[in-house]
Design a protein around this motif. Structure first.
Motif, PDB file in Angstrom:
ATOM      1  N   ASP A   1       0.849  -1.180   0.000  1.00 60.16           N
ATOM      2  CA  ASP A   1       0.000   0.000   0.000  1.00 60.16           C
ATOM      3  C   ASP A   1       0.890   1.238   0.000  1.00 60.16           C
ATOM      4  O   ASP A   1       2.121   1.127  -0.032  1.00 60.16           O
TER       5      ASP A   1
ATOM      6  N   GLU B   1      -8.437   4.701  -5.141  1.00 57.99           N
ATOM      7  CA  GLU B   1      -8.236   3.533  -4.294  1.00 57.99           C
ATOM      8  C   GLU B   1      -7.120   3.758  -3.278  1.00 57.99           C
ATOM      9  O   GLU B   1      -7.227   3.352  -2.120  1.00 57.99           O
TER      10      GLU B   1
ATOM     11  N   SER C   1      -7.745   3.786   0.645  1.00 59.99           N
ATOM     12  CA  SER C   1      -7.079   2.744   1.435  1.00 59.99           C
ATOM     13  C   SER C   1      -6.559   3.272   2.761  1.00 59.99           C
ATOM     14  O   SER C   1      -6.291   2.503   3.681  1.00 59.99           O
TER      15      SER C   1
ATOM     16  N   ARG D   1      -8.410  -0.554   3.478  1.00 59.63           N
ATOM     17  CA  ARG D   1      -7.616  -1.540   2.734  1.00 59.63           C
ATOM     18  C   ARG D   1      -7.237  -2.725   3.622  1.00 59.63           C
ATOM     19  O   ARG D   1      -7.299  -3.882   3.197  1.00 59.63           O
TER      20      ARG D   1
END
Length: 325
Positions: free
Chosen positions: A135, A175, A179, A231
């Motif tokens: 991430d 995204e 997250s 996430r």
């Protein structure tokens, strides 16, 4: 020849490659050269690898990390063939998150620790990798590692006295931002939005300036916040589902269990590559128990097809090699 077959067996027994023992034996049969003798040599090499202690040279070659301090006792209770892989995963996960996360890994691995046929090593390898999903926090952590600039200088042949500017190209999209948000908020932000989207905000940060390095360091510091994010919650649910499927397969159709564990490879990557992989997993795992009970042969064909495609189309997006900014 006999020597090659024995070496083949040793590779299989080491668990280095994500293949079951039967896959290696099938390859020998397909080749069709001195099959019986080769299978005997293969078995000898396999047995030797499983019963031998890892040598210092082997450990160096595979670059296993040592067990992190405080976890030696837990790791020593793991069966010997699995110990190096477990210690390596624990060290990486401690760096990635914290001791609680390491213990979560060990508890998840426990039901598979005594599994044979390479399943235990396959689960340990895939589980450790998936739990260390990439991430924006992890990206920032890696880009602010001590000594990274020195390594870059060494790679491009620039000495310490010469001026150097390193610019990081980032393209966080919806995204990536979602997250970092609390789970409930992140879900709302992502509602109706596809993870396949490649759009995002183009950013350039220089890690050789105080501002650029500081910004990434702050982002890396969000590691403690990670377990509360959208996430994180999403990834843990997916991991638990995969593990449940592998456990069920291990009990009902053990011959398919290693390949089922390897399906975690579909969770790799980022962007569209990963979104398609996760969609495949969702589709395949739907009604898994019924598929396993009604037509395990057809299910094996489907799993083998998906894994073969994954091996040959690694990191492809739209037919082109995947790139990251």
């Amino acid at each position: 020849g006999p020597g090659n077959a024995a070496m083949f067996g040793a590779i299989a027994g080491s668990g280095i490659l994500p293949m079951a023992e039967q896959d290696y034996q099938t390859a020998i049969r397909i080749k069709g050269v001195a099959v019986e003798a080769s299978l005997e040599d293969f078995a000898a090499g396999f047995k030797r690898a499983r019963t031998s202690k890892p040598t210092e040279a082997t450990s160096t070659l595979l670059q296993f990390s040592a067990a992190p301090a405080g976890f030696e006792n837990e790791i020593n209770t793991v069966p010997a063939p699995l110990r190096d892989m477990t210690a390596h995963a624990c060290a990486n996960l401690l760096d990635y998150q914290n001791e609680t996360y390491v213990r979560l890994f060990l508890s998840r691995l426990k039901p598979f620790a005594e599994a044979t046929g390479g399943l235990a090593v396959e689960v340990a390898r895939r589980l450790g990798s998936w739990m260390m999903y990439e991430d924006v926090i992890r990206v920032a952590q890696l880009k602010t590692r001590p000594g990274r600039l020195s390594r870059i200088r060494a790679e491009i042949g620039v000495d310490e006295a010469a001026p150097l500017t390193v610019t990081e190209f980032l393209k966080p999209g919806r995204e990536e931002f979602a997250s970092l948000l609390p789970s409930a908020v992140g879900k709302k932000v992502m509602k109706g939005h596809s993870s396949r989207s490649t759009s995002g905000l183009a950013l350039r940060l220089s890690t050789t300036t105080v501002f650029g390095f500081g910004a990434l360091k702050v982002l890396a510091g969000l590691r403690l916040w990670r377990p509360r994010t959208y996430r994180y919650q999403d990834e843990q649910k997916a991991i638990e589902r995969w593990l449940a499927v592998v456990r069920e397969t291990m009990k009902v159709a053990p011959e398919l269990s290693v390949a089922t564990a390897e399906l975690a490879v579909l969770a790799r990557g980022y962007g569209g590559v990963r979104a398609r992989g996760m969609e495949k997993l969702d589709e395949l795992f739907a009604n898994w128990g019924d598929k396993l009970a009604n037509d395990p042969a057809a299910l094996k064909i489907e799993v083998d097809r998906i894994l073969d495609q994954a091996r040959h189309d690694q990191d492809k997006e739209g037919g082109k090699p995947g790139k990251r900014g």
